[in-house]
Design an enzyme around this catalytic site. Sequence first.
Site, PDB file in Angstrom:
ATOM      1  CD  GLU A 149     -26.895   2.300   1.465  1.00  0.00           C
ATOM      2  OE1 GLU A 149     -28.044   2.031   2.065  1.00  0.00           O
ATOM      3  OE2 GLU A 149     -27.112   2.166   0.205  1.00  0.00           O
TER       4      GLU A 149
ATOM      5  CB  CYS B 129      -0.994  -0.037   1.172  1.00  0.00           C
ATOM      6  SG  CYS B 129      -2.157   1.440   1.409  1.00  0.00           S
TER       7      CYS B 129
ATOM      8  CG  ASN C 233     -32.579   1.797  11.292  1.00  0.00           C
ATOM      9  OD1 ASN C 233     -32.164   0.793  11.424  1.00  0.00           O
ATOM     10  ND2 ASN C 233     -32.609   2.653  12.184  1.00  0.00           N
TER      11      ASN C 233
END
Lengths: 496, 788
Positions: A467, A134, A392
């Site tokens: 998300e 990395c 939610n």
Amino acid sequence: MRLATAANAAYTATLAVTELLGCKQCGGGGGGGGGAREELGIRIPRPLGHGPSRFIPEKEILQVGNEDAQMHTLFADSFAALGRLDNITLVMVFHPQYLESFLKTQHYLLQMDGPLPLHYRHYIGIMAAARHQCSYLVNLHVNDFLHVGGDPKWLNGLENAPQKLQNLGELNKVLAHRPWLITKEHIEQLLKAEEHSWSLAELVHAVVLLTHYHSLASFTFGCGISPEIHCDGGHTFRPPSVSNYCICDITNGNHSMEEMHVIPAGSVSITDSFCEVEALMEKMKQLQECRDEEEASQEEMASRFEIEKRESMFVFSSDDEEVAPARDVSRHFEDTSYGYKDFSRHGMHVPTFRVQDYCWEDHGYSLVNRLYPDVGQLIDEKFHIAYNLTYNTMAMHKDVDTSMLRRAIWNYIHCMFGIRYDDYDYGEINQLLDRSFKVYIKTVVCTPEKATKRMYDSFWRQFKHSEKVHVNLLLIEARMQAELLYALRAITRYMT
Amino acid sequence: MEKMARVTTALGGNTLTGRTMYCHLDAPANAISVCRDAAQVVVAGRNIFKIYAIEEEQFVEKLNLRVGRKPSLNFSCADVVWHQMDENLLATAATNGVVVTWNLGKPSRNKQDQLFTEHKRTVNKVCFHPTEAYMLLSGSQDGYMKCFDLRKKDSVSTFSGQSESVRDVQFSIRDYFTFAATFENGNVQLWDIRRPDRYERMFTAHNGPVFCCDWHPEDRGWLATGGRDKMVKVWDMNTNRAKEIYCVQSIASVARVKWRPECKHHLATCSMMVDHNIYVWDVRRPYIPSAMFEEHRDVTTGIVWRHLHDPYFLLSGSKDSTLYQHIFKDASQPIERANPEGLCYGLFGDLAFAAKESLVTVDSNRKPYPGDRRHPIFFKRKLDPTEQFESVSSSALSVFETEPDSSSMGWFVDTARRYALAGRSLAELCDHNAKVAKELSRNQVAQTWTMLRIIYCSPGTMPSANLNHSIGKGSTSLPLMNSFSLKDMASGMGSEARLDWSKGENRSENLLLDSSTTLITNDENEETEGSDVPADYLLGDVEGDEDELYLMDHENAHTEEPEYVLPQEAFPLRHEIVDNPSGPDHLQDKADSPHVSGNEAETVSLTPVESFSLISISHTLYESRLPPDFFSALVRDMLRFYAEQGDVQMAVSVLIVLGERIRKEIDEQTQEHWYTSYIDLLQRFRLWNISNQVIKLSTCRAITCLNQASTTLHVNCSNCKRPMSNKGWICDRCRQCASTCAVCHHVVKGLFVWCQGCSHGGHLQHILKWLESSTHCPAGCGHLCEYT
């Protein structure tokens, strides 16, 4: 008469950030990294035009200046602590609650009281990040390492570092790729090396740093973090290239090549992907409801875990044959051949680790907090936030209980490391996580350097970028916990 | 077992006998539970589920409940409990979330009775109702508690903790309907079994998970809880709000807690990690366990008292795959190994010290002033064996009084303030410091500085007269020092002697001479020490010089014994003692007292080496110009000497002033030690600036980094008095700017200056300007502000 100093560092800091980024934007559209402007004889670094992440369009990511008060505070703190606002922070700010805990932990690990000297901490960070090639993290920490007075010679390779750090190389290697192989002998070798030996507290500090940077490397690749423009040390590690070529393209396996023989993501129709979300929600609902009716037998449950574990080894995209190009960072690891893929090919057996016998909350926490006070608490909080974080929502749907999905992801990652929850039905994983998602998880967790934009795009197509970043947070925290559990168990065994 | 102690207790016809014994299990245990009759114990773990009979000499395996070919997760027990009413009934909590009951009365090999698969996650705890035969309670990782009626197939009620995992559930022993549940987030909830909708009461007991709880078997309101934060807390639940009445701090996370039967204040604990011992605490003495069982080699996972009314037998299971019966008689009692000591400073610097008498007497036999050699203050000591403590049969209280006129450490503060440590040439620094020392009547120190100058600065630059003078002086003060050291030794040795110098008794003179002669003849001075009769000593006062004089230790004298036969130089110079203008007062007062003469007499024979060597040094200096390196060993010894005497100030100052010249002679660790001691002293005297300067000038890495640690300045909001976390000028909580300038009414972001009288203030510039024209507070509060 008394004088007090009000802390106005943070204030100036934010100013600096905006200036800095402003300059970044004005230089936009430029070509290759480190293009030279000859008129003034000054080399002016140019941005690559990607924004903080190569996977996420720049416009999706929060622009500095548009943040709300909470995020602003976070940015200010981050800048005050690190002297920069790095791309990781800019991407993580999708989830400010987590970011806060993350920054706090990282700050504590790198800068606050701890058994290891500062330059050791950064060097260990470099070692860990280099394990996954990395270059982004390596470059950042090379700067920090030099900044805190580290010896530049060490950067020429692990063999130039003190024997003590060299001894850590083995643990780093095993921890990054096959943590289940860590035994108390590994620990003993480190603790009983005469003048080069580690103390228990130092070792725990080092282990936490290693796991932190292994998983952060996963995040970097998983979200396609772009290299820092203002990381001036970065230039020295970039090849003096003239073409439109960025270091990450090289580091990441050449996905410019891949992109050509890949089915474009757009070829899947919108309706398909819409159904994807619907189907997933339907499955979750079913599982929720019929859970009690259909009772799988004990053997069935056990075999489901085994199947999932075994399968997880073969879940791989086909393009992992790339030969890693020789790079500067490679000097930090002696043994490139030792990676996750070796054993997955040979189908090596991963022993089962029962979480009920050694879990983070009871055992890991107690051990870390004893040997490296306060860090246990910080990491514990971070795990909690990552595991419980939810808005939610699922794609365009609101008021969805995602706990089942999150648990499936978490347990799937642990499953790859052979960690088993007695009280979990591993059949759920198969129902909830489709193949492309599994490929992504597997790649990011085990061989992050092979993660590509294609993989990122091809799972959960309808979901928002925030998300997907959320998924990445779950991935890195679950990975960190898995590695920590194995390392801490070995230390516990050594101690008893 | 090698321990053969036998204990028998009569319990109303039911007699328990046994000894400390153990047996190997095949696998690590997770929990144990005893049968009501105290004759059987059940051990449960991931791979074990067996019943053992407890016989007098050994454990005998009675029954293996893991039957069937296929291993099932239902057998993988996290907890086990034996019904206290029905000896055939057991319940286990499985790691896969199943609650199983077992009926030993079943004729078949498989004793499994009922299977409740209602919990979604691991069940951490099961608990039978103490009096009701069919009521079983379970607490699970999924955050639910369920109550089962064993006559029915399903649970009768479910209690939702509204939070993450339940770690323990316990029915109250006295209140029929009440049970307590502990949670991973640190809360404890009390429930009424009839009201599943809402808990009766909730309070936060620990920081982090509460792993266990236990109701007191007698006192109905008491609940003990143990948590990951290493604490055991005892709560009184009788009041409206649960009140913490005791708190025991353990060294590791507390995994189990069990009240000891028949002992109101005792409880046993074992820990989750790291620590393998079982402790029995008296909650009223939270700092030391009253008993400790150290047999296990891995963490103890289950503890249980063998019988409800017997406090002497404890059973335990462990991850090391053993099952133990511990007998209280064989327990180790850390209290016996601990030395209770008390130390306290009085208002005027008196020091009281209490310890077990045995310790004190032993000490005073060996060394009459344990420890205080290193202390720069002289003490008057009264030794009276008085107060008896509860458990310690006898103890002694010693009070060290500082002598009224010597109590001041003024010289230390003055010296610290006035010494110059850097910024000038070595010679200047030495001269300056010598002058400072001299003005404070610390002649020996002054002399040392002068000497250092001679050694390290080129001799050519120094006027010879000056040099001679200093040599003379040097030698004058040294014999003086030795005479004092003798006194010190004498008084130190004759602990029976009643020495009161101010009175100058003849007796003490004799003694003095006596002891000093013994000193010379014997290397060990212990012979002269007699009884430990309480004695009052009034030693010399603490005026600068005397410290060193007093503190001159006899070891030095010993080492240099061979050179007692000395060249004559010392003799003529000696007389200057009396002439020394800055000599200690009391010495001059009593110049004709027998002591002094006695001492002088001694000094003749003892006139030391130092003076000799110094003189010879100065000679050689002239003659052959030895390099300063030649003396470094000597200087090193000198520094060590000062440090040992407690004048670490001198040691550190010289170290800093000489810098590279001497640093390599002294190992890093010693230097660090000196620095830390000196810095500590400076900080005690609130000499912050000087301590900072010392830190800055030091070359030890460990010391210089002291300045870099915790450099954060924390500010509290002036409105809500809470710490301000983010910025220094705006409070997150009350959303107000904490520090506005009283003059311009803008927020002060830089230097804020305020009046300590009315606490108003503002920008430094503004206030300065304001005060040029006005004497009142700019805020208009009417206070006459003083900014100095």
